[in-house]
Each structure stands twice: as C-alpha cells, then as structure tokens.
Design a protein around this motif. Sequence first.
Motif, short mmCIF file in Angstrom:
data_model
loop_
_atom_site.label_atom_id
_atom_site.label_comp_id
_atom_site.label_asym_id
_atom_site.label_seq_id
_atom_site.Cartn_x
_atom_site.Cartn_y
_atom_site.Cartn_z
N THR A 53 0.88 -1.19 -0.03
CA THR A 53 -0.08 0.06 -0.11
C THR A 53 0.71 1.16 0.00
OG1 THR A 53 -0.09 0.25 2.38
CG2 THR A 53 -1.84 -0.92 1.20
N GLY A 54 1.95 1.19 0.68
CA GLY A 54 2.63 2.46 0.63
C GLY A 54 2.53 3.35 2.14
N TYR A 55 1.63 2.51 2.80
CA TYR A 55 1.18 3.39 3.86
C TYR A 55 2.08 2.67 5.09
CZ TYR A 55 -2.23 5.79 1.48
OH TYR A 55 -2.87 6.80 0.67
N PRO A 56 2.66 3.38 6.18
CA PRO A 56 3.14 2.82 7.25
C PRO A 56 2.10 2.23 8.18
CG PRO A 56 3.16 5.01 7.67
CD PRO A 56 2.71 4.82 6.18
N PRO A 57 2.50 1.34 9.15
CA PRO A 57 1.39 0.65 10.11
C PRO A 57 0.77 1.65 10.83
CG PRO A 57 3.50 -0.38 10.04
CD PRO A 57 3.60 0.63 9.34
N GLU A 58 1.48 2.79 11.17
CA GLU A 58 0.85 3.91 12.10
C GLU A 58 -0.44 4.54 11.52
OE1 GLU A 58 4.31 4.39 11.26
OE2 GLU A 58 4.76 2.82 12.62
N LYS A 59 -0.39 4.70 10.13
CA LYS A 59 -1.34 5.14 9.26
C LYS A 59 -2.55 4.38 9.15
CE LYS A 59 -3.35 7.98 6.16
NZ LYS A 59 -3.67 9.37 6.46
N LEU A 60 -2.13 2.89 9.20
CA LEU A 60 -3.33 2.09 8.95
C LEU A 60 -3.99 1.40 10.34
CD1 LEU A 60 -1.84 -0.11 6.16
CD2 LEU A 60 -3.37 1.59 5.94
N HIS A 61 -3.29 1.40 11.29
CA HIS A 61 -4.08 0.99 12.66
C HIS A 61 -5.13 1.98 12.84
CE1 HIS A 61 -0.10 -1.42 14.03
NE2 HIS A 61 -0.69 -1.99 13.01
N GLY A 62 -6.01 1.43 13.32
CA GLY A 62 -7.27 2.05 13.79
C GLY A 62 -8.21 2.52 12.65
N GLN A 63 -7.81 2.27 11.27
CA GLN A 63 -8.52 2.46 10.15
C GLN A 63 -9.65 1.59 10.23
OE1 GLN A 63 -8.60 4.77 7.50
NE2 GLN A 63 -6.95 5.78 8.04
N SER A 64 -10.84 2.08 10.07
CA SER A 64 -11.98 1.14 9.81
C SER A 64 -11.76 0.31 8.39
CB SER A 64 -13.42 1.55 9.87
OG SER A 64 -13.68 2.68 8.61
N ILE A 65 -12.66 -0.64 8.01
CA ILE A 65 -12.48 -1.33 6.74
C ILE A 65 -12.92 -0.38 5.78
CG2 ILE A 65 -14.88 -2.26 6.95
CD1 ILE A 65 -13.43 -5.08 5.78
N VAL A 66 -14.11 0.52 6.12
CA VAL A 66 -14.42 1.41 5.02
C VAL A 66 -13.40 2.57 4.84
CG1 VAL A 66 -16.39 3.27 4.60
CG2 VAL A 66 -16.72 0.95 5.61
N GLY A 67 -12.84 3.13 5.69
CA GLY A 67 -11.68 3.74 5.68
C GLY A 67 -10.57 3.48 4.87
N PHE A 68 -10.38 2.03 5.20
CA PHE A 68 -9.03 1.49 4.54
C PHE A 68 -9.39 1.53 3.03
CE2 PHE A 68 -6.87 -2.58 3.00
CZ PHE A 68 -5.76 -2.14 3.40
N ALA A 69 -10.45 1.02 2.80
CA ALA A 69 -10.71 0.83 1.48
C ALA A 69 -10.79 2.25 0.54
CB ALA A 69 -12.31 0.33 1.22
N SER A 70 -11.49 3.21 1.53
CA SER A 70 -11.20 4.72 0.85
C SER A 70 -9.74 5.20 0.61
CB SER A 70 -11.99 5.67 1.77
OG SER A 70 -11.95 7.06 1.35
N LEU A 71 -9.05 4.90 1.47
CA LEU A 71 -7.65 5.18 1.67
C LEU A 71 -6.95 4.74 0.40
CD1 LEU A 71 -5.58 6.98 3.54
CD2 LEU A 71 -4.85 4.53 4.26
#
Length: 75
Positions: A53-71
Amino acid sequence: LSKAINTMATNLLEQTKQTKQLAQIVEQTNDGFILFNASLDIVFVNDAVTEITGYPPEKLHGQSIVGFASLLHLD
C-alpha cells in the motif's frame, strides 16, 4: 490435582509455542496480512501490507474497513 496442573501447563506452553510460530509466519510472509477487530478496525498489518500500500502501520492502525478501502481508492 498436581497432574492436572502439570497437564494444563504443558498445554499452555505448546499453545504459546504455536502462537509464536504463527506470528513469525504472518510477519515474514510476502502476502499482505491485515487483522481486524470485531468492529472491523485494523489492529495489525504485516510489513507486506506496508510494501503493497505504501502506508506505514501507524497510518493503517485504527482505520475502519471502509476507511481502509477509501484510503486505497477502492469501490
């Protein structure tokens, strides 16, 4: 009672060993691995997800599944 406690301790040690082995596999695989909690928020990503994804774990932790898909701009 002593025998039952000894058996429980042996089982716990075996489960701990298996859990550590599984954690190693998940962390070292080239496949992306994402763990969501019951609320569908990200609680763990392995290094492969960061590479994909190119995103570090800190950016992804806590993201909802919808937020992750949007990201990732997924529909």
